[in-house]
Design an enzyme around this catalytic site. Structure first.
Site, PDB file in Angstrom:
ATOM      1  NE  ARG A   1      11.084  15.243  95.732  1.00 50.80           N
ATOM      2  CZ  ARG A   1      10.761  13.972  95.611  1.00 50.80           C
ATOM      3  NH1 ARG A   1      10.704  13.221  96.681  1.00 50.80           N
ATOM      4  NH2 ARG A   1      10.512  13.409  94.446  1.00 50.80           N
TER       5      ARG A   1
ATOM      6  CG  ASP B 126      10.539  16.727  89.303  1.00 53.64           C
ATOM      7  OD1 ASP B 126       9.619  17.521  89.582  1.00 53.64           O
ATOM      8  OD2 ASP B 126      10.838  15.748  90.005  1.00 53.64           O
TER       9      ASP B 126
ATOM     10  CB  THR C 112       9.994  12.760  85.740  1.00 55.07           C
ATOM     11  OG1 THR C 112      10.087  13.625  86.874  1.00 55.07           O
ATOM     12  CG2 THR C 112      11.163  13.084  84.819  1.00 55.07           C
TER      13      THR C 112
ATOM     14  CG  ASP D 200      16.597  10.675  88.967  1.00 52.60           C
ATOM     15  OD1 ASP D 200      15.465  10.385  89.406  1.00 52.60           O
ATOM     16  OD2 ASP D 200      17.370  11.449  89.566  1.00 52.60           O
TER      17      ASP D 200
ATOM     18  CG  ASP E 226      14.768  15.733  87.453  1.00 44.87           C
ATOM     19  OD1 ASP E 226      14.171  15.037  86.611  1.00 44.87           O
ATOM     20  OD2 ASP E 226      14.834  15.431  88.656  1.00 44.87           O
TER      21      ASP E 226
ATOM     22  NE  ARG F 203       7.814   7.590  94.798  1.00 42.02           N
ATOM     23  CZ  ARG F 203       8.252   8.408  93.837  1.00 42.02           C
ATOM     24  NH1 ARG F 203       9.347   8.133  93.179  1.00 42.02           N
ATOM     25  NH2 ARG F 203       7.592   9.514  93.554  1.00 42.02           N
TER      26      ARG F 203
ATOM     27  N   GLY G  13       7.260   8.421  90.260  1.00 42.33           N
ATOM     28  CA  GLY G  13       6.130   9.359  90.298  1.00 42.33           C
ATOM     29  C   GLY G  13       5.403   9.372  88.968  1.00 42.33           C
TER      30      GLY G  13
HETATM   31  P1  ATP Z   1      10.401  10.655  89.987  1.00 47.08           P
HETATM   32  O1  ATP Z   1      11.445  11.477  89.262  1.00 47.08           O
HETATM   33  O2  ATP Z   1       9.032  11.022  89.562  1.00 47.08           O
HETATM   34  O3  ATP Z   1      10.592  10.576  91.467  1.00 47.08           O
HETATM   35  P2  ATP Z   1      11.819   8.163  89.735  1.00 47.08           P
HETATM   36  O4  ATP Z   1      11.843   7.151  88.641  1.00 47.08           O
HETATM   37  O5  ATP Z   1      13.082   8.937  89.956  1.00 47.08           O
HETATM   38  O6  ATP Z   1      10.586   9.126  89.442  1.00 47.08           O
HETATM   39  P3  ATP Z   1      12.195   6.694  92.216  1.00 47.08           P
HETATM   40  O7  ATP Z   1      11.252   6.474  93.339  1.00 47.08           O
HETATM   41  O8  ATP Z   1      13.479   7.372  92.512  1.00 47.08           O
HETATM   42  O9  ATP Z   1      11.351   7.467  91.097  1.00 47.08           O
HETATM   43  O10 ATP Z   1      12.532   5.273  91.554  1.00 47.08           O
HETATM   44  C1  ATP Z   1      11.498   4.400  91.122  1.00 47.08           C
HETATM   45  C2  ATP Z   1      11.864   2.979  91.388  1.00 47.08           C
HETATM   46  O11 ATP Z   1      13.063   2.632  90.671  1.00 47.08           O
HETATM   47  C3  ATP Z   1      12.218   2.661  92.852  1.00 47.08           C
HETATM   48  O12 ATP Z   1      11.082   2.477  93.647  1.00 47.08           O
HETATM   49  C4  ATP Z   1      13.001   1.371  92.690  1.00 47.08           C
HETATM   50  O13 ATP Z   1      12.153   0.271  92.496  1.00 47.08           O
HETATM   51  C5  ATP Z   1      13.778   1.626  91.388  1.00 47.08           C
HETATM   52  N1  ATP Z   1      15.126   2.102  91.729  1.00 47.08           N
HETATM   53  C6  ATP Z   1      15.524   3.351  92.042  1.00 47.08           C
HETATM   54  N2  ATP Z   1      16.829   3.386  92.366  1.00 47.08           N
HETATM   55  C7  ATP Z   1      17.270   2.095  92.287  1.00 47.08           C
HETATM   56  C8  ATP Z   1      18.520   1.445  92.525  1.00 47.08           C
HETATM   57  N3  ATP Z   1      19.598   2.138  92.903  1.00 47.08           N
HETATM   58  N4  ATP Z   1      18.583   0.107  92.327  1.00 47.08           N
HETATM   59  C9  ATP Z   1      17.514  -0.599  91.940  1.00 47.08           C
HETATM   60  N5  ATP Z   1      16.294  -0.046  91.723  1.00 47.08           N
HETATM   61  C10 ATP Z   1      16.166   1.271  91.882  1.00 47.08           C
END
Ligand code: ATP
Length: 327
Positions: free
Chosen positions: A176, A132, A130, A107, A134, A76, A15
């Site tokens: 969330r 959040d 992020t 994360d 978090d 994503r 995000g």
């Molecule tokens: P936000 O907190 O804003 O949602 P985020 O970094 O947690 O941000 P995610 O959609 O959970 O957002 O993860 C971003 C990208 O990181 C995913 O689309 C994927 O490409 C990669 N990713 C997440 N988890 C994994 C995993 N277990 N293995 C490999 N790649 C991952």
């Protein structure tokens, strides 16, 4: 400083958050300051898989400090979750003779970075971007302050109409899994109550609080609901409250994505700038598989695995303060 690192790449993932641009700018300018080549990867991990990257210069990041979103674009990437996807990413990483990767995201993005780093022995460093807030290993994440300010400003406006009509408003904010934005805005916006995913407030607790407010002749009532609240959506909660307190004229307002946008606050710009410089300096000092954070106003590096696994707790004292002030 570690002289093995000559060429680094930076991407934004997950995000988007206000201040990501400021973090990219800091990574780019610090890299150039330390005489490194720096590449920007577009659309997060998808860009690495597709080879969508280019070298950035000092002027590539002019006039982005104040802009929301991320000029590198975010995504994503489901392909990066697969071994084959990460293999393609590594091929491009090697083909471009990159030595290290800076990942700005949440994360999920860090989990992906950690896996990639272990599979291919690539130095990675995370910058927490992020709204959040978090992530453990930092007091604040980039974008959180801006999102809180945006939400509080919206709550102020909603309160104007709430008090003019003596209405009860349920305002839903983002979160969330974590109630950081909700708690902050509840205090900053003077809410009568807040409902967050971490706490088990029952409907009866809420009703009791609202009855008390009515008895104290409160002119307006705003309840902040984090989107992950266990009692249900803000619409569900409003309907249940109406069944028991039918004298209230109730409205619901879901703030949604407007909380992600806008120009970052000064705090977020400074935080992003500090973290961007610290990411480059960390890599040059041999740090790998760590997330940059700011703890008690000092730069700190925390292993990514720890930052991702540890659940960051809400500050109990903030709950106490909100309760005292909401009578
Ligand atoms: P936000 O907190 O804003 O949602 P985020 O970094 O947690 O941000 P995610 O959609 O959970 O957002 O993860 C971003 C990208 O990181 C995913 O689309 C994927 O490409 C990669 N990713 C997440 N988890 C994994 C995993 N277990 N293995 C490999 N790649 C991952």
């Amino acid at each position: 400083m570690n002289s093995n690192i000559k060429k680094i790449a930076v991407l934004t993932s997950g995000g988007d958050a206000p201040g990501m641009n400021a973090a990219v700018r800091a990574v780019v300018r610090a890299s150039i300051f330390y005489k490194l080549d720096v590449y920007g990867i577009y659309k997060g991990y998808d860009g690495l898989i597709k080879g969508d990257l280019e070298q950035l210069q000092v002027r590539s990041v002019s006039n982005i400090l104040s802009r929301g979103g991320t000029f590198l674009l975010s995504a994503r990437s489901s392909e990066f979750r697969t071994k084959e996807g990460r293999e393609k990413a590594y091929k491009n990483f090697k083909a471009n003779e990159l030595d290290a990767l800076v990942v700005i995201g949440g994360d999920g993005s860090f989990t992906g970075a950690d896996i990639f780093s272990h599979e291919y022995d690539v130095p990675v460093i995370g910058i927490p971007g992020t709204i959040d807030n978090d992530l453990a290993g930092t007091d604040f994440t980039i974008g959180y302050d801006t999102a809180c300010n945006t939400a509080t400003e919206a709550i102020d406006k909603i309160r104007d109409t709430a008090s003019s009509h003596e209405r009860l408003f349920f305002v839903e904010v983002m979160g969330r899994d974590a109630g950081f934005i909700a708690v902050n805005c509840a205090i900053g916006g003077g809410a009568v109550a807040m409902l967050v995913p971490e706490h088990n407030w029952s409907l009866e607790d809420l009703i009791k609080r609202l009855r008390k407010g009515a008895a104290n002749q409160k002119a307006s009532n705003v309840v902040i609901v984090a989107e992950g609240c266990k009692l249900g959506s803000s619409y569900d909660i409003a309907a249940k409250v109406k069944e028991q307190l039918d004298y209230f004229d109730i409205r619901v307002s879901v703030l949604g994505h407007l909380q992600r946008g806008g120009s970052p606050t000064t705090s977020d710009r400074v935080l992003a700038s500090r973290m961007g410089v610290a990411a480059v300096e960390g890599l040059l000092n041999g740090q790998s598989n760590v997330m940059v954070g700011v703890i008690n106003n000092k730069i700190a590096y925390t292993p990514i695995s720890e930052a991702v696994k540890t659940v960051k707790r809400l500050d109990d004292d903030e709950f106490r303060i909100a309760k005292i002030l909401s009578i």
